[in-house]
Design a protein around this motif. Structure first.
Motif, PDB file in Angstrom:
ATOM      1  N   HIS A 161       0.833  -1.204   0.000  1.00  0.00           N
ATOM      2  CA  HIS A 161       0.000   0.000   0.000  1.00  0.00           C
ATOM      3  C   HIS A 161       0.869   1.257   0.000  1.00  0.00           C
ATOM      4  N   PHE A 162       1.952   1.229   0.744  1.00  0.00           N
ATOM      5  CA  PHE A 162       2.851   2.373   0.789  1.00  0.00           C
ATOM      6  C   PHE A 162       3.550   2.598  -0.547  1.00  0.00           C
ATOM      7  N   ILE A 163       4.022   1.531  -1.148  1.00  0.00           N
ATOM      8  CA  ILE A 163       4.855   1.670  -2.339  1.00  0.00           C
ATOM      9  C   ILE A 163       4.049   2.156  -3.540  1.00  0.00           C
ATOM     10  N   VAL A 164       2.761   1.796  -3.619  1.00  0.00           N
ATOM     11  CA  VAL A 164       1.967   2.261  -4.761  1.00  0.00           C
ATOM     12  C   VAL A 164       1.624   3.746  -4.644  1.00  0.00           C
ATOM     13  N   HIS A 165       1.857   4.321  -3.460  1.00  0.00           N
ATOM     14  CA  HIS A 165       1.664   5.759  -3.271  1.00  0.00           C
ATOM     15  C   HIS A 165       2.997   6.503  -3.310  1.00  0.00           C
ATOM     16  N   SER A 166       4.002   5.868  -3.892  1.00  0.00           N
ATOM     17  CA  SER A 166       5.303   6.500  -4.051  1.00  0.00           C
ATOM     18  C   SER A 166       5.519   6.829  -5.528  1.00  0.00           C
ATOM     19  N   ARG A 167       6.678   7.392  -5.828  1.00  0.00           N
ATOM     20  CA  ARG A 167       7.025   7.711  -7.225  1.00  0.00           C
ATOM     21  C   ARG A 167       7.936   6.655  -7.840  1.00  0.00           C
ATOM     22  N   ILE A 168       8.071   5.527  -7.168  1.00  0.00           N
ATOM     23  CA  ILE A 168       8.860   4.435  -7.722  1.00  0.00           C
ATOM     24  C   ILE A 168       8.175   3.891  -8.971  1.00  0.00           C
ATOM     25  N   PHE A 174       3.507  -7.694 -12.877  1.00  0.00           N
ATOM     26  CA  PHE A 174       2.683  -7.827 -11.668  1.00  0.00           C
ATOM     27  C   PHE A 174       2.656  -6.518 -10.893  1.00  0.00           C
ATOM     28  N   ALA A 175       3.823  -5.904 -10.688  1.00  0.00           N
ATOM     29  CA  ALA A 175       3.883  -4.638  -9.954  1.00  0.00           C
ATOM     30  C   ALA A 175       3.152  -3.538 -10.704  1.00  0.00           C
ATOM     31  N   GLN A 176       3.258  -3.517 -12.008  1.00  0.00           N
ATOM     32  CA  GLN A 176       2.540  -2.517 -12.792  1.00  0.00           C
ATOM     33  C   GLN A 176       1.035  -2.655 -12.613  1.00  0.00           C
ATOM     34  N   LYS A 177       0.565  -3.896 -12.525  1.00  0.00           N
ATOM     35  CA  LYS A 177      -0.868  -4.129 -12.316  1.00  0.00           C
ATOM     36  C   LYS A 177      -1.291  -3.640 -10.928  1.00  0.00           C
ATOM     37  N   LEU A 178      -0.469  -3.904  -9.916  1.00  0.00           N
ATOM     38  CA  LEU A 178      -0.757  -3.418  -8.569  1.00  0.00           C
ATOM     39  C   LEU A 178      -0.891  -1.899  -8.555  1.00  0.00           C
ATOM     40  N   PHE A 179       0.086  -1.229  -9.139  1.00  0.00           N
ATOM     41  CA  PHE A 179       0.084   0.233  -9.166  1.00  0.00           C
ATOM     42  C   PHE A 179      -1.135   0.752  -9.921  1.00  0.00           C
ATOM     43  N   ASN A 189     -12.412   5.534  -9.997  1.00  0.00           N
ATOM     44  CA  ASN A 189     -13.700   5.092  -9.468  1.00  0.00           C
ATOM     45  C   ASN A 189     -13.463   4.290  -8.205  1.00  0.00           C
ATOM     46  N   GLU A 190     -13.919   4.814  -7.076  1.00  0.00           N
ATOM     47  CA  GLU A 190     -13.669   4.200  -5.775  1.00  0.00           C
ATOM     48  C   GLU A 190     -14.481   2.942  -5.524  1.00  0.00           C
ATOM     49  N   HIS A 191     -15.370   2.574  -6.443  1.00  0.00           N
ATOM     50  CA  HIS A 191     -16.214   1.407  -6.270  1.00  0.00           C
ATOM     51  C   HIS A 191     -15.608   0.142  -6.862  1.00  0.00           C
ATOM     52  N   TYR A 192     -14.381   0.215  -7.311  1.00  0.00           N
ATOM     53  CA  TYR A 192     -13.708  -0.941  -7.909  1.00  0.00           C
ATOM     54  C   TYR A 192     -12.259  -0.987  -7.426  1.00  0.00           C
ATOM     55  N   TRP A 193     -11.606  -2.116  -7.730  1.00  0.00           N
ATOM     56  CA  TRP A 193     -10.167  -2.284  -7.469  1.00  0.00           C
ATOM     57  C   TRP A 193      -9.834  -2.155  -5.966  1.00  0.00           C
ATOM     58  N   TYR A 194     -10.348  -3.097  -5.189  1.00  0.00           N
ATOM     59  CA  TYR A 194     -10.159  -3.067  -3.736  1.00  0.00           C
ATOM     60  C   TYR A 194      -8.930  -3.837  -3.253  1.00  0.00           C
ATOM     61  N   SER A 195      -8.355  -4.677  -4.090  1.00  0.00           N
ATOM     62  CA  SER A 195      -7.225  -5.497  -3.647  1.00  0.00           C
ATOM     63  C   SER A 195      -5.973  -4.653  -3.467  1.00  0.00           C
ATOM     64  N   PHE A 196      -5.078  -5.140  -2.612  1.00  0.00           N
ATOM     65  CA  PHE A 196      -3.795  -4.481  -2.385  1.00  0.00           C
ATOM     66  C   PHE A 196      -2.631  -5.343  -2.876  1.00  0.00           C
ATOM     67  N   THR A 197      -2.595  -6.600  -2.461  1.00  0.00           N
ATOM     68  CA  THR A 197      -1.419  -7.438  -2.727  1.00  0.00           C
ATOM     69  C   THR A 197      -1.596  -8.398  -3.892  1.00  0.00           C
ATOM     70  N   VAL A 198      -2.816  -8.808  -4.185  1.00  0.00           N
ATOM     71  CA  VAL A 198      -3.065  -9.773  -5.266  1.00  0.00           C
ATOM     72  C   VAL A 198      -4.199  -9.225  -6.131  1.00  0.00           C
ATOM     73  N   PRO A 199      -3.888  -8.547  -7.222  1.00  0.00           N
ATOM     74  CA  PRO A 199      -4.932  -7.919  -8.030  1.00  0.00           C
ATOM     75  C   PRO A 199      -5.922  -8.902  -8.631  1.00  0.00           C
ATOM     76  N   GLN A 200      -5.537 -10.163  -8.739  1.00  0.00           N
ATOM     77  CA  GLN A 200      -6.439 -11.161  -9.318  1.00  0.00           C
ATOM     78  C   GLN A 200      -7.690 -11.373  -8.465  1.00  0.00           C
ATOM     79  N   VAL A 201      -7.616 -11.030  -7.181  1.00  0.00           N
ATOM     80  CA  VAL A 201      -8.787 -11.181  -6.313  1.00  0.00           C
ATOM     81  C   VAL A 201      -9.917 -10.271  -6.789  1.00  0.00           C
ATOM     82  N   ASP A 202      -9.593  -9.083  -7.264  1.00  0.00           N
ATOM     83  CA  ASP A 202     -10.620  -8.206  -7.814  1.00  0.00           C
ATOM     84  C   ASP A 202     -11.300  -8.852  -9.009  1.00  0.00           C
ATOM     85  N   ALA A 203     -10.533  -9.506  -9.841  1.00  0.00           N
ATOM     86  CA  ALA A 203     -11.117 -10.183 -10.993  1.00  0.00           C
ATOM     87  C   ALA A 203     -12.068 -11.284 -10.545  1.00  0.00           C
ATOM     88  N   MET A 204     -11.713 -11.986  -9.480  1.00  0.00           N
ATOM     89  CA  MET A 204     -12.562 -13.061  -8.972  1.00  0.00           C
ATOM     90  C   MET A 204     -13.892 -12.537  -8.466  1.00  0.00           C
TER      91      MET A 204
END
Length: 236
Positions: A161-168, A174-179, A189-204
Motif C-alpha cells: 500500500h505504501f509503495i503504490v503511493h510512491s514515485r517508484i 505484476f507490480a505494474q498491475k498493482l500500481f 472510481n472508488e467502487h472498484y479495485w479493492y485489492s492491495f497485494t493480489v490484483p487477481q482477487v478483484d477479478a474473482m
C-alpha cells in the motif's frame, strides 16, 4: 511518531515528496510505527519458533493459512469496512475511526501517515490473536509459526500500500498491475479495485473492470462525504 514522521507530515507533503528509490522507500516505510510493530512481531515470532524446536510439515500448513486467506481478507475489509458510511443511530452519527481515516487517505493519498494501520489496531488485535493462536493450535511452535506468517502478510500489505503511493516506477508486469489498479481506485472510481497485494482477487469478485468501461466519479477523493481539506495535494 518518530522524528522522521515529523519531517514529512502536513498538507505540504505532495506526490513530489514521495520516495523514488527502493532504498529511500524502505527508510521512510520503517520510520512509521505500524511497520516497526509488524516487523518486530514477525521477527519475535520467528525467533520463538526456532527456540521451540524443529519445523514440521504442520508448520507449512499453518503458515499457508494466513498467506492464502490474507488477499481475500484485505479485499473484504477494504470493500465493506474501510468504505463504511457514517450512519445515524437514535439521533447520533456513528462514524468509525478506521473509515474516517480512510476517507482522509483518499483526500490526501500521498501523505504516508494516512496509509498505515493505526497503532490501536495492533494494540487491540495482536494480543487477542496471539492468545487465540496459542489456545487453539495444538503446539506452541505452530502458534508461533501462525503469528509469524500473519504478521509477515500484514507487513507485506503495509509495504504494498505504501509503495503504490510512491514515485517508484514498477518494473514487473505484476507490480505494474498493482500500481495501476490501486491508482484507478483512488483517481477514477472508488467502487472498484479493492485489492492491495493480489490484483487477481478483484477479478474473482468482479471488481476489476476495464477502466474505460466505468465512469470517472467526482467522489474518488472524498468518498461522497464532503470536500477534501484545504491545502490537500490533488496530483493524480
Amino acid at each position: 511518531m518518530s522524528a522522521k514522521d515529523s519531517t514529512i507530515t502536513g498538507n505540504q507533503f505532495a506526490a513530489a515528496d514521495s520516495p523514488t528509490t527502493l532504498r529511500a522507500a524502505v527508510g521512510v516505510f520503517m520510520s512509521y510505527r505500524s511497520p516497526q510493530i509488524l516487523a518486530a512481531l514477525a521477527g519475535a515470532s520467528l525467533v520463538l519458533r526456532v527456540f521451540l524446536g524443529p519445523l514440521s510439515a504442520l508448520d507449512l500448513l499453518v503458515a499457508a493459512t494466513p498467506i492464502l486467506i490474507w488477499p481475500f481478507l484485505e479485499w473484504f475489509l477494504h470493500r465493506y469496512l474501510l468504505h463504511l458510511r457514517p450512519v445515524e443511530v437514535f439521533g447520533w452519527t456513528l462514524d468509525f475511526d478506521f473509515a474516517r481515516k480512510h476517507r482522509i487517505h483518499h483526500q490526501q493519498p500521498w501523505r504516508p501517515e494516512h496509509i498505515f494501520l493505526p497503532v490501536y489496531v495492533h494494540a487491540t488485535l495482536a494480543p487477542v490473536l496471539t492468545l487465540g493462536a496459542f489456545w487453539l493450535l495444538p503446539q506452541p511452535g505452530l502458534a508461533a509459526t501462525w503469528m509469524a506468517a500473519l504478521a509477515g502478510m500484514t507487513l507485506l500489505y503495509e509495504w504494498t500500500h505504501f509503495i503504490v503511493h510512491s514515485r517508484i516506477k514498477p518494473r514487473s508486469a505484476f507490480a505494474q498491475k498493482l500500481f495501476q489498479n490501486h491508482r484507478l481506485h483512488h483517481f477514477r472510481n472508488e467502487h472498484y479495485w479493492y485489492s492491495f497485494t493480489v490484483p487477481q482477487v478483484d477479478a474473482m469478485f468482479g471488481t476489476a473492470p476495464d477502466a474505460t468501461d466505468v465512469p470517472r466519479t467526482p467522489t474518488c477523493r472524498t468518498l461522497e462525504y464532503g470536500e477534501a481539506e484545504a491545502g490537500t495535494d490533488r496530483a493524480a
